[in-house]
Design a protein around this motif. Structure first.
Motif, PDB file in Angstrom:
ATOM      1  N   SER A   1       3.149   2.075   2.262  1.00  0.00           N
ATOM      2  CA  SER A   1       3.559   2.490   3.605  1.00  0.00           C
ATOM      3  C   SER A   1       4.878   1.819   3.987  1.00  0.00           C
ATOM      4  O   SER A   1       5.248   0.784   3.438  1.00  0.00           O
ATOM      5  CB  SER A   1       2.477   2.153   4.639  1.00  0.00           C
TER       6      SER A   1
ATOM      7  N   GLY B   1       0.068   9.297   4.143  1.00  0.00           N
ATOM      8  CA  GLY B   1       1.464   8.933   4.368  1.00  0.00           C
ATOM      9  C   GLY B   1       1.947   7.744   3.575  1.00  0.00           C
ATOM     10  O   GLY B   1       2.928   7.100   3.940  1.00  0.00           O
ATOM     11  N   ARG B   2       1.285   7.466   2.468  1.00  0.00           N
ATOM     12  CA  ARG B   2       1.694   6.340   1.618  1.00  0.00           C
ATOM     13  C   ARG B   2       2.309   6.860   0.325  1.00  0.00           C
ATOM     14  O   ARG B   2       1.828   7.826  -0.251  1.00  0.00           O
ATOM     15  CB  ARG B   2       0.488   5.467   1.304  1.00  0.00           C
TER      16      ARG B   2
ATOM     17  N   ASP C   1       0.811  -1.225   0.000  1.00  0.00           N
ATOM     18  CA  ASP C   1       0.000   0.000   0.000  1.00  0.00           C
ATOM     19  C   ASP C   1       0.843   1.273   0.000  1.00  0.00           C
ATOM     20  O   ASP C   1       0.317   2.376   0.081  1.00  0.00           O
ATOM     21  CB  ASP C   1      -0.970   0.008   1.181  1.00  0.00           C
TER      22      ASP C   1
ATOM     23  N   PHE D   1       3.848  11.499  -1.753  1.00  0.00           N
ATOM     24  CA  PHE D   1       3.071  10.724  -0.799  1.00  0.00           C
ATOM     25  C   PHE D   1       1.651  11.255  -0.710  1.00  0.00           C
ATOM     26  O   PHE D   1       1.405  12.437  -0.969  1.00  0.00           O
ATOM     27  CB  PHE D   1       3.738  10.779   0.586  1.00  0.00           C
TER      28      PHE D   1
ATOM     29  N   ARG E   1      10.423   8.315   4.438  1.00  0.00           N
ATOM     30  CA  ARG E   1       9.622   9.273   3.670  1.00  0.00           C
ATOM     31  C   ARG E   1      10.461  10.495   3.266  1.00  0.00           C
ATOM     32  O   ARG E   1      10.390  10.947   2.122  1.00  0.00           O
ATOM     33  CB  ARG E   1       8.399   9.710   4.463  1.00  0.00           C
TER      34      ARG E   1
END
Length: 112
Positions: free
Chosen positions: A52, A83-84, A50, A79, A69
């Motif tokens: 993450s 947060g993905r 996903d 992103f 990240r």
């Protein structure tokens, strides 16, 4: 072979544990375990399906202070608000095969 696949992921892209597992004929957990015990450079470009960051991810360099990240964003990966990493930056099996000019069968045989 796993190290070659991870090293082939170019800056600004990511892939998943599952994609690597598919190419190697193994399971995503096996790939995750191997990367967590010596993933080497570029292992931060391997995320969950996903987009993450895996809760089990840790840097092989204990002096690294940036987050996965932060590094991926510095390379151009965008992103979502959740947060993905965005899927348009994700490399699939065919993309990695093209980068290494291999076939899934050859990757599996080499790993054995």
């Amino acid at each position: 072979m796993l190290d070659r696949l991870v090293a082939a992921i170019p800056s600004g892209y990511w892939t998943s544990y599952g994609v690597l597992a598919e190419l190697l004929g193994t399971g995503a957990r096996v790939v995750g375990t191997r990367l967590s015990t010596g993933g080497g450079p570029g292992a931060y470009r391997v995320l969950r399906a996903d987009g993450s960051v895996s809760a089990g991810f840790h840097w092989s360099n204990p002096h690294e202070t940036r987050s996965v990240r932060e590094i991926l964003e510095s390379e151009g990966v965008e992103f979502t608000g959740a947060g993905r990493a965005r899927p348009e930056y994700r490399l699939g099996p065919a993309d990695l095969e093209d980068l290494l000019d291999i076939s899934a069968a050859a990757a599996y045989e080499e790993e054995r």
